[in-house]
Scaffold this motif. Sequence first.
Motif, PDB file in Angstrom:
ATOM      1  N   PRO B  15      39.370  38.963  38.098  1.00 19.26           N
ATOM      2  CA  PRO B  15      40.460  39.521  38.945  1.00 19.26           C
ATOM      3  C   PRO B  15      40.419  40.154  40.213  1.00 19.26           C
ATOM      4  O   PRO B  15      41.086  40.659  40.713  1.00 19.26           O
ATOM      5  CB  PRO B  15      40.966  40.837  37.862  1.00 19.26           C
ATOM      6  CG  PRO B  15      39.254  41.334  37.424  1.00 19.26           C
ATOM      7  CD  PRO B  15      38.653  39.730  37.392  1.00 19.26           C
ATOM      8  N   ILE B  18      42.787  40.106  43.330  1.00 21.73           N
ATOM      9  CA  ILE B  18      44.005  41.249  43.177  1.00 21.73           C
ATOM     10  C   ILE B  18      43.491  42.721  43.397  1.00 21.73           C
ATOM     11  O   ILE B  18      44.077  43.653  43.885  1.00 21.73           O
ATOM     12  CB  ILE B  18      44.822  40.875  41.861  1.00 21.73           C
ATOM     13  CG1 ILE B  18      45.523  39.785  41.600  1.00 21.73           C
ATOM     14  CG2 ILE B  18      45.755  42.079  41.315  1.00 21.73           C
ATOM     15  CD1 ILE B  18      46.921  39.804  41.652  1.00 21.73           C
ATOM     16  N   VAL B  19      42.305  42.822  42.684  1.00 19.52           N
ATOM     17  CA  VAL B  19      42.024  44.411  42.732  1.00 19.52           C
ATOM     18  C   VAL B  19      41.575  44.654  44.124  1.00 19.52           C
ATOM     19  O   VAL B  19      41.921  45.781  44.610  1.00 19.52           O
ATOM     20  CB  VAL B  19      40.474  44.487  41.900  1.00 19.52           C
ATOM     21  CG1 VAL B  19      39.825  45.742  42.303  1.00 19.52           C
ATOM     22  CG2 VAL B  19      40.738  44.178  40.330  1.00 19.52           C
ATOM     23  N   ARG B  22      44.864  45.215  46.259  1.00 25.96           N
ATOM     24  CA  ARG B  22      45.533  46.452  45.747  1.00 25.96           C
ATOM     25  C   ARG B  22      45.228  47.522  46.472  1.00 25.96           C
ATOM     26  O   ARG B  22      45.919  48.561  46.716  1.00 25.96           O
ATOM     27  CB  ARG B  22      45.469  46.668  44.141  1.00 25.96           C
ATOM     28  CG  ARG B  22      46.372  47.602  43.508  1.00 25.96           C
ATOM     29  CD  ARG B  22      46.189  47.402  42.079  1.00 25.96           C
ATOM     30  NE  ARG B  22      46.700  48.639  41.369  1.00 25.96           N
ATOM     31  CZ  ARG B  22      45.637  49.617  41.028  1.00 25.96           C
ATOM     32  NH1 ARG B  22      44.597  49.630  41.463  1.00 25.96           N
ATOM     33  NH2 ARG B  22      46.103  50.610  40.648  1.00 25.96           N
ATOM     34  N   ASP B  46      49.125  34.582  40.402  1.00 29.50           N
ATOM     35  CA  ASP B  46      49.175  36.240  40.178  1.00 29.50           C
ATOM     36  C   ASP B  46      49.504  36.899  41.091  1.00 29.50           C
ATOM     37  O   ASP B  46      50.293  38.099  41.006  1.00 29.50           O
ATOM     38  CB  ASP B  46      47.361  36.343  39.945  1.00 29.50           C
ATOM     39  CG  ASP B  46      47.198  35.755  38.370  1.00 29.50           C
ATOM     40  OD1 ASP B  46      48.201  35.315  37.709  1.00 29.50           O
ATOM     41  OD2 ASP B  46      45.834  35.980  38.142  1.00 29.50           O
ATOM     42  N   ALA B  49      53.249  37.115  41.082  1.00 30.97           N
ATOM     43  CA  ALA B  49      53.713  38.017  40.138  1.00 30.97           C
ATOM     44  C   ALA B  49      53.588  39.486  40.214  1.00 30.97           C
ATOM     45  O   ALA B  49      54.155  40.420  40.095  1.00 30.97           O
ATOM     46  CB  ALA B  49      53.255  37.614  38.765  1.00 30.97           C
ATOM     47  N   TRP B  50      52.186  39.781  40.975  1.00 33.06           N
ATOM     48  CA  TRP B  50      51.814  41.233  41.292  1.00 33.06           C
ATOM     49  C   TRP B  50      52.633  41.757  42.404  1.00 33.06           C
ATOM     50  O   TRP B  50      52.999  43.018  42.076  1.00 33.06           O
ATOM     51  CB  TRP B  50      50.169  41.088  41.678  1.00 33.06           C
ATOM     52  CG  TRP B  50      49.807  42.508  42.224  1.00 33.06           C
ATOM     53  CD1 TRP B  50      49.556  43.514  41.481  1.00 33.06           C
ATOM     54  CD2 TRP B  50      49.847  42.976  43.580  1.00 33.06           C
ATOM     55  NE1 TRP B  50      49.479  44.703  42.298  1.00 33.06           N
ATOM     56  CE2 TRP B  50      49.377  44.281  43.473  1.00 33.06           C
ATOM     57  CE3 TRP B  50      49.974  42.320  44.809  1.00 33.06           C
ATOM     58  CZ2 TRP B  50      49.120  45.011  44.912  1.00 33.06           C
ATOM     59  CZ3 TRP B  50      49.946  43.010  45.900  1.00 33.06           C
ATOM     60  CH2 TRP B  50      49.578  44.592  45.908  1.00 33.06           C
ATOM     61  N   SER B  53      56.076  42.560  40.796  1.00 30.91           N
ATOM     62  CA  SER B  53      55.831  43.851  39.921  1.00 30.91           C
ATOM     63  C   SER B  53      55.661  45.228  40.689  1.00 30.91           C
ATOM     64  O   SER B  53      56.040  46.135  40.067  1.00 30.91           O
ATOM     65  CB  SER B  53      55.007  43.640  38.911  1.00 30.91           C
ATOM     66  OG  SER B  53      53.830  44.102  39.062  1.00 30.91           O
TER      67      SER B  53
END
Lengths: 373, 75
Positions: B15, B18-19, B22, B46, B49-50, B53
């Motif tokens: 992950p 994304i981590v 973010r 991902d 989608a991230w 959201s």
Amino acid sequence: MSVKAMTAAQVARKVIDNEPLFILDVRNGDAFADWKIEGGNIQYLNIPYFDLLDGVEEVIDQLPKDRDILVVCAKEGSSIMVADMLADEGVETAYLSGGMKAWSEHLEPVKVGDLKDGGELYQFVRIGKGCLSYMAISGGEAAVIDATRMTDVFLNFAQEKGAAIKHVFDSHLHADHISGGRQIAQATGATYYLPPADAEEVVFDYTPLEGGFDAAFGSSKVEALYSPGHTIGSTSFIVDDQYLMTGDILFIDSIGRPDLAGLAEDWVGDLRESLYSRYQALANELVVLPAHFMIMEELNEDGSVAKKLGDLFKENHGLNIEDEQEFRDMVTKNLPPQPNAYQDIRKTNMGKITPEEEMQREMEIGPNRCAVR
Amino acid sequence: MNADKVLDAKGLACPMPIVKTRKEMKDMDSGQVLEIQATDKGASADLTAWAKSGGHELLEQQVDGDVLKFWIKKG
């Protein structure tokens, strides 16, 4: 609290034995909706890992205390992270080792029957993707049908059984998965057969597989029966007048789709003739062994996918549409989405492109979608 | 496309892209654009989608050889 790995083989056993399992799938919603681990006794919760980065407290209430919990993601990295976070909160889970990629590649060998003089027939159930391959063994020789690209599994299995692979067949040019047939033939010196009508664009040497052809291995034999409709070359196999490998023409609870090479309208008549004339002329006692399953209900209790032809003529909806126009409409209209990357998969199986292994994995992501119901 | 900041997530497996994205985003102001470079193929679906959201906007996505590039505007 510890985080354990569960292998795809262990999950496959649970699915076949219908054991209870709770899956926390942390892939994004689209990936989960498209394709997941299926099973009769599985409960699911889908929350993407990126929505859990601030903490897993909100999930804990939604997890059961009375069944094993398996955290699943695409490759395993995110599932380990989430399983670790849950462990910190005192919740014991396991993660799927290798993720959905490993699930897609796992093959479960299941014995489907005995051949004469001590021979055996095995089905290799690719449970995550619904592909079925076969190895028939007799007198130290083997024939392989519709092998997937996990060629080591077939080579090692033959070695364990003390059998030399003599014949390797593909029932048609596959569009949903990458064939391992050519590699297995190269590794063993076996003959690789393909239906010539599917192989016009193929760039490697192969032996043409024509209807009526037969090949011997040990005391047994494989006969080829031309049965077009899914593709123009689609060929079925009959082993020792007992077993009928139907390729992607006939499944347990559905029939083949004629559109993956772009010619639905042209091939629907062939499909009708194969199912309603050619197969109709065969013995009802033949055990049908297809190249795919679509839903877990098609599995028998032992994990095999097999049923007598006579039973399918009674129970399979696709074999019981009397009106030809109605049949035509069913198999050319309202078709399900096409398999992921099916054009590139076809090119790979023709030898036109040779993607790296990682790329081949990506191309095969998702369900097989070779049927119409 | 211009970016206020560039994040190199090449070679990182899920992950981590994304981590890291973010974490970078947290330090940025609303309306600023972060360019992310990644090689993990799963990053495409991902990150899309991230961003959705999290209320961010995926402005553009490009493939440059093995490198996937994304431009995300903080929401």
